[in-house]
Structure formats: structure tokens, C-alpha cells
Design an enzyme around this catalytic site. Structure first.
Site, PDB file in Angstrom:
ATOM      1  N   GLY A   1       0.809  -1.213   0.000  1.00  0.00           N
ATOM      2  CA  GLY A   1       0.000   0.000   0.000  1.00  0.00           C
ATOM      3  C   GLY A   1       0.841   1.261   0.000  1.00  0.00           C
ATOM      4  N   HIS A   2       1.903   1.289   0.814  1.00  0.00           N
ATOM      5  CA  HIS A   2       2.787   2.451   0.828  1.00  0.00           C
ATOM      6  C   HIS A   2       3.492   2.630  -0.517  1.00  0.00           C
ATOM      7  CE1 HIS A   2       2.238   2.206   5.198  1.00  0.00           C
ATOM      8  NE2 HIS A   2       2.725   3.430   5.271  1.00  0.00           N
ATOM      9  N   GLU A   3       3.910   1.534  -1.129  1.00  0.00           N
ATOM     10  CA  GLU A   3       4.603   1.628  -2.410  1.00  0.00           C
ATOM     11  C   GLU A   3       3.669   2.113  -3.519  1.00  0.00           C
ATOM     12  OE1 GLU A   3       7.517   1.704  -5.130  1.00  0.00           O
ATOM     13  OE2 GLU A   3       7.714   1.420  -2.973  1.00  0.00           O
TER      14      GLU A   3
END
Length: 588
Positions: free
Chosen positions: A524-526
Site C-alpha cells: 500500500g505504501h509503495e
């Protein structure tokens, strides 16, 4: 003879230099001079009576009468007291003794006395004083000084208090953003009629949640996410609009997932409960309680039946076990507060309210406040725009110039043919850029935390009467990344624990469930970083997954328990990681 002596004494007394009249020194006071000031309250009534009756002060051989006139006046009394008769009742003597004790405790010394005790400093870990609200105010004062200084410098350089590089991006295609954001949220409403379809389907039909509903909802969410991620690229939005829209899309995705999967679970639970009306044909498998913070292991709600299931004796459950199973299933269909039972929550009003509530985990019912605190609401709205203003100032004056300068120095097109970039020069430029970005990114991180978890979520909680304002814990005292992940973003942590960790742990175990949870969080962060920078590099994913070996290292006996060292390492890695990731995504 006696009269002559008395007259001589009276005449001599008139010519003597006496000290200011004082109270008679009591016997109890003489004994307590070596003790602390607070021990004067232990003087007995008997010693006070004896002192008033027998002790007098002598000056140069002269006996001063023990009269009320010789008592020193206090600030509250005239200095005169009425003698207590010897045959006074005990109640009168007690009142007189109490008055004398109070006056003794309030006496003054000629030289100021400082009371010493065993105490620790306010910053000591053992101190009871943990209110650092003054430092919180100092933080805002410091940011105000920074903003004013920056505006004065801009006036000197450009003639305007603010630069327009970022401010202009806020209004670029603003209507596109508003319409797209409203449409994105509105399209999630399809989950409500789908849940009604799943509930109305026959117990073993293809459209029940357990058979086809879960797969259908998962495919729908994937298509929905890919569609709205592509929208900013289609309209070529500025990065500011893309950041807001993408983060809001991820939030709405988690809310939609929680609503669909929790109500799907409730629909299957209701079918099991209704099937128990005929126990002979119904499934009598015990209800499973998923892991929670209070129940971390997850248990079987019907332990007796579970034991017989493990033994494989094929024994049928008795009436008590069936009644217990009915109670477990009925309790699952009822809200924790107890006012609403599934499917009474499948209404449009309930869904709209859930979308507006500052939570990512759906529940049938939430605790509510009685009224809106308008002063608190307006202050949070004002603080939100104030934080956005400060974030813009920091970005324009302390982040973008550094990144622009580093990008120009690393651009091969701006280098002469005879002086190509070397690996050492690239490393030095990156190191210098990271060092210059450390402090701005630390302020940016703190302001982003405040604007999201304190002001935006707090404002929505106030508007929706949402009573649970526990959006974060004291993450600033974290000693490892696992603790930080639990405390700095409580809504996301609760979502991952409920819909990822607790669901996967019964099938793959605790360790693998933890890895899967970190993996989904890292992905999700990427995705967020790739959409913002339009670069798929994997730096954010790698840094996120590196938290697991770091946590394992901190659990060793050489590091475990050293809270100060671990907290310092946490802050250093946090500050360094932010500027490092930004520099890598922008410059490499």
C-alpha cells in the site's frame, strides 16, 4: 518591702531595652525544635496546658508576666487569647488546643526556611509530571517564527510574502478533483444492495456470502481501486491533488472492505442461527472467536464441543451446547452497545453515517456524544488550514529548493563534456541533500500527523458525534517499529489487525500472519509513492519490510529493555528514512 521591690522593678523595666514581645515558648515546642515544621501538629493537649500555666520568658533576670499581651499577633488575629480555666470541660480544652496547633504550624521564622524533600525532576522517568503542554505551545510559536521569517525573506527577494509554486497547484483543476472525489465515494454505495442480495440468498445458494459473495466483492474492489487510481493520470492532475485523491481513495477502499466483509460475516451468522431452529439438519460446529487485543489467541466459543470434535468420538451435542451456540451466534448479531441487531443496520442512513465517521472498521453501532462542541469543532477546522499553510511554507522554502538544486547538479545534460559525474560526486550530492532535508521532513511529519489524526479526524468525530477519539497513542515513546505501527495510526492498525492478521492467523499461524500484514502495508505504501512520483522503484516497500529484521534485532537480549537507546534509534531511523526515501524517489 514587697511594694518597694515592685516599684523598683517597674521603674527599671521602663528603662530596659526589650525584644518584641513573643508567645511563651511551650514545652512541646522546645522538644520539637530538632524536628521538621510539620511535626508541630503532634503537640499534646497536656503539654500545651502545662506550658501556658508554668513557662515564662526571663530577660536580664526580670520575669515577664505570662499574659496574652506578650503573645505576638498574627495576620488573622489580634494576638490576644482567653485563658482556659483548669476546670473547663474537655471539649473546650480540645478547641483551645486545636487553635494553638494551627497557630504553631503557621508561625514564621526570622530567616526564610526552604523545605527539602526527596523529589525527582520533572523530566525524570519516575516523575508524575508529564504535562508538556507548554512545550506544545512552544512548538507552534517556533513554527510561527519560522513562517514569519520566511515571508519576510520572500518579500525581500520577490516582493511577495509567499511563493506561488505550490499555492497555484491547490486551485489547478479544483472542480475536477471535487467531482471525481464525490463520484468515487458515491460508487461505494453499491455494497449495500449487494449485502441485501447476499442475505436474501438461500442458505446454500450461489449468491450467499460464503459461496459467491466474497469472491464477487473482492473482484469488485480490485476493479474499483484500479479505476480510481487511473483517474488522476487521465486528467493529468498536479501532484497535490493526486496526493489527496489517492490517500482518500485508499481510505474509502478500506471502509468499503470492512463494511462488506463484516456484514457478509453477519449474514452467514444469521443463516446459521436460523438453521438451528431445526437442530437435526443444522450445522452444529462451534462458533470461532477471532483474535482480538483482549483475546490474542482466538478461541472456540463452545469448548466442550470442541474437545469432542478433536477426539473424533462423533458424539452429538446436547441441548445445553446447542443453547450455548445459539447464544454465541445471537450475541454476534448484536452490536456491542446492545441497541441494534443485524439486519436492522442495512439502511442508507447507517451507511452514510459510517462513511462520515472517522473509523476504518465497521461496527453496527458506535458510542456517541450528546452534542457538538462548536468551539472545539471550529478550532480544529482553523488548525487544519493553519497546518496546511505551514506545510506549504516548509515545502516551498525548505524542501523544493533543495531538491531542485540537487536535481540540477545531477542532470547530465547540464554537465560539460569533459567533466562527467562520478559515483563519488553522486554519493556526496545525495548525502548533502539528505542532510539538508532532515529537519524540514521532521517538521513535515509532525504536522501531517497533527493535521490528520488530531484535527481532521477530530473534526469529523465532532460533526458525527463519534465518541471514541482514540486515533493514536504515545507513539513518540516507541522503542521499535512494531510498537510504532500499533500506536501512531490506530485506525489503520485496527483495520489490518481485524481484516488481515486475525483472518489469516487461524490458517497460516502467527508469524506468517505478521509477515502478510506487513507485506500488504508495504504494498500500500509503495502504491502511494509510485502514483505520487510516477516512478516504480520499490524504495518504500524495501524500507517497510526492513522493519521486521530490525524488530527481531531489538528483541535480542543485548538490546531488549534499553528503552532510551531504542527510542533514540527509532527517532534517528524515522527522520533519516523520510528524507532518504524522498531523495531516492525524486533524484534517482
Amino acid at each position: 518591702m514587697s511594694s518597694t521591690s515592685a516599684e523598683a522593678l517597674d521603674g527599671l523595666a521602663d528603662n530596659l531595652l526589650r525584644p518584641r514581645p513573643r508567645k511563651a515558648i511551650h514545652a512541646g515546642q522546645l522538644l520539637s525544635q530538632s524536628h521538621s515544621h510539620s511535626q508541630l501538629s503532634q503537640i499534646s493537649n497536656a503539654s500545651d496546658l502545662d506550658a501556658n500555666r508554668n513557662l515564662n520568658l526571663n530577660l536580664n533576670g526580670l520575669r515577664l508576666p505570662d499574659t496574652p499581651e506578650n503573645d505576638r499577633a498574627t495576620g488573622m488575629t489580634s494576638g490576644r487569647s482567653t485563658p482556659i480555666p483548669l476546670d473547663a470541660p474537655p471539649s473546650v480544652k480540645s478547641l483551645s488546643s486545636a487553635r494553638k496547633q494551627v497557630r504553631a504550624e503557621q508561625r514564621r521564622r526570622l530567616f526564610p526556611t526552604i523545605e527539602y524533600a526527596s523529589r525527582v525532576s520533572h523530566f525524570d522517568p519516575n516523575s508524575d509530571y508529564r504535562d508538556f503542554h507548554g512545550f506544545f505551545n512552544l512548538f507552534w510559536i517556533g513554527l510561527a517564527i519560522m513562517a514569519i521569517t520566511s515571508m519576510l525573506r520572500n518579500i525581500k527577494d520577490t516582493g511577495y510574502p509567499l511563493r506561488v509554486q505550490i499555492w497555484g497547484l491547490f486551485t489547478d483543476k479544483l472542480w475536477h478533483l471535487a467531482v471525481a472525489d464525490f463520484t468515487m465515494v458515491a460508487t461505494t454505495a453499491v455494497v449495500l444492495p449487494l449485502q441485501r442480495v447476499f442475505r436474501a440468498a438461500p442458505a446454500r445458494g450461489a449468491l450467499t456470502w460464503a459461496r459467491g459473495g466474497m469472491a464477487l466483492m473482492s473482484i469488485l474492489q480490485l476493479v474499483w481501486l484500479l479505476t480510481w487510481i487511473a483517474v488522476p493520470f487521465m486528467f493529468d492532475w498536479a501532484w497535490t491533488a493526486q496526493v489527496f485523491f489517492l490517500l482518500h481513495t485508499m481510505v474509502i477502499l478500506m471502509k468499503m472492505h470492512s463494511y462488506a466483509f463484516y456484514n457478509g460475516h453477519l449474514s452467514e451468522t444469521e443463516k446459521r442461527l436460523r438453521a438451528l431452529d431445526d437442530p437435526k439438519t443444522a450445522s452444529r460446529a462451534p462458533a470461532y472467536l477471532y483474535p482480538t487485543p483482549d483475546n490474542p489467541m482466538g478461541t472456540i466459543a463452545s469448548p466442550k464441543r470442541a474437545e469432542s470434535h478433536k477426539k473424533g468420538d462423533g458424539s452429538e451435542p446436547d441441548d445445553d451446547e446447542i443453547a450455548q451456540l445459539r447464544d454465541d451466534l445471537a450475541r454476534e448479531l448484536t452490536s456491542p452497545i446492545g441497541n441494534i441487531t443485524y439486519p436492522a443496520n442495512l439502511t442508507w442512513a447507517n451507511y452514510v453515517d459510517y462513511i462520515c465517521c472517522p473509523t476504518l472498521c465497521y461496527e453496527i453501532e458506535y458510542p456517541r456524544t450528546e452534542a457538538i462542541d462548536w468551539q472545539n469543532l471550529l478550532s480544529k477546522i482553523a488548525a487544519t488550514f493553519g497546518c496546511i499553510f505551514l506545510l506549504t511554507v516548509i515545502s516551498e522554502d525548505f524542501i523544493l529548493p533543495i531538491l531542485s538544486d540537487a536535481s540540477a547538479r545531477l542532470d547530465p545534460a547540464l554537465r560539460t563534456f569533459g567533466s562527467p559525474l562520478t559515483a563519488l560526486e553522486v554519493l556526496l550530492i545525495l548525502s548533502e541533500t539528505i542532510s539538508w532535508l532532515l529537519f524540514p521532513f521532521m517538521l513535515t511529519f509532525l504536522l501531517v500527523f497533527l493535521v490528520i489524526f488530531e484535527y481532521v479526524l477530530g473534526a469529523f468525530a465532532e460533526m458525527t458525534h463519534f465518541a471514541d477519539r482514540h486515533f493514536y497513542s504515545d507513539w513518540w515513546n516507541s522503542t521499535d517499529w512494531m510498537e510504532f505501527s500499533r500506536e501512531w495510526n490506530v485506525p489503520v492498525y485496527s483495520f489490518l489487525r481485524r481484516h488481515v492478521y486475525s483472518v489469516s492467523r487461524p490458517h497460516i499461524g502467527k508469524a506468517n500472519a505478521t509477515v502478510i500484514t506487513f507485506l500488504i502495508s508495504a504494498v500500500g505504501h509503495e502504491v502511494v509513492m509510485a502514483c505520487i512520483t510516477k516512478k516504480l522503484r520499490g524504495y518504500g516497500f524495501i524500507c517497510q519490510m526492513l522493519q521486521l529484521p530490525i524488530v527481531m534485532l531489538q528483541q535480542t537480549r543485548w538490546v531488549r529493555g534499553k528503552k532510551t537507546l531504542n527510542n533514540v534509534c527509532f527517532w534517528c531511523s524515522m527522520i533519516l528514512g523520510l528524507s532518504l526515501i524522498c531523495s531516492l524517489y525524486v533524484l534517482v
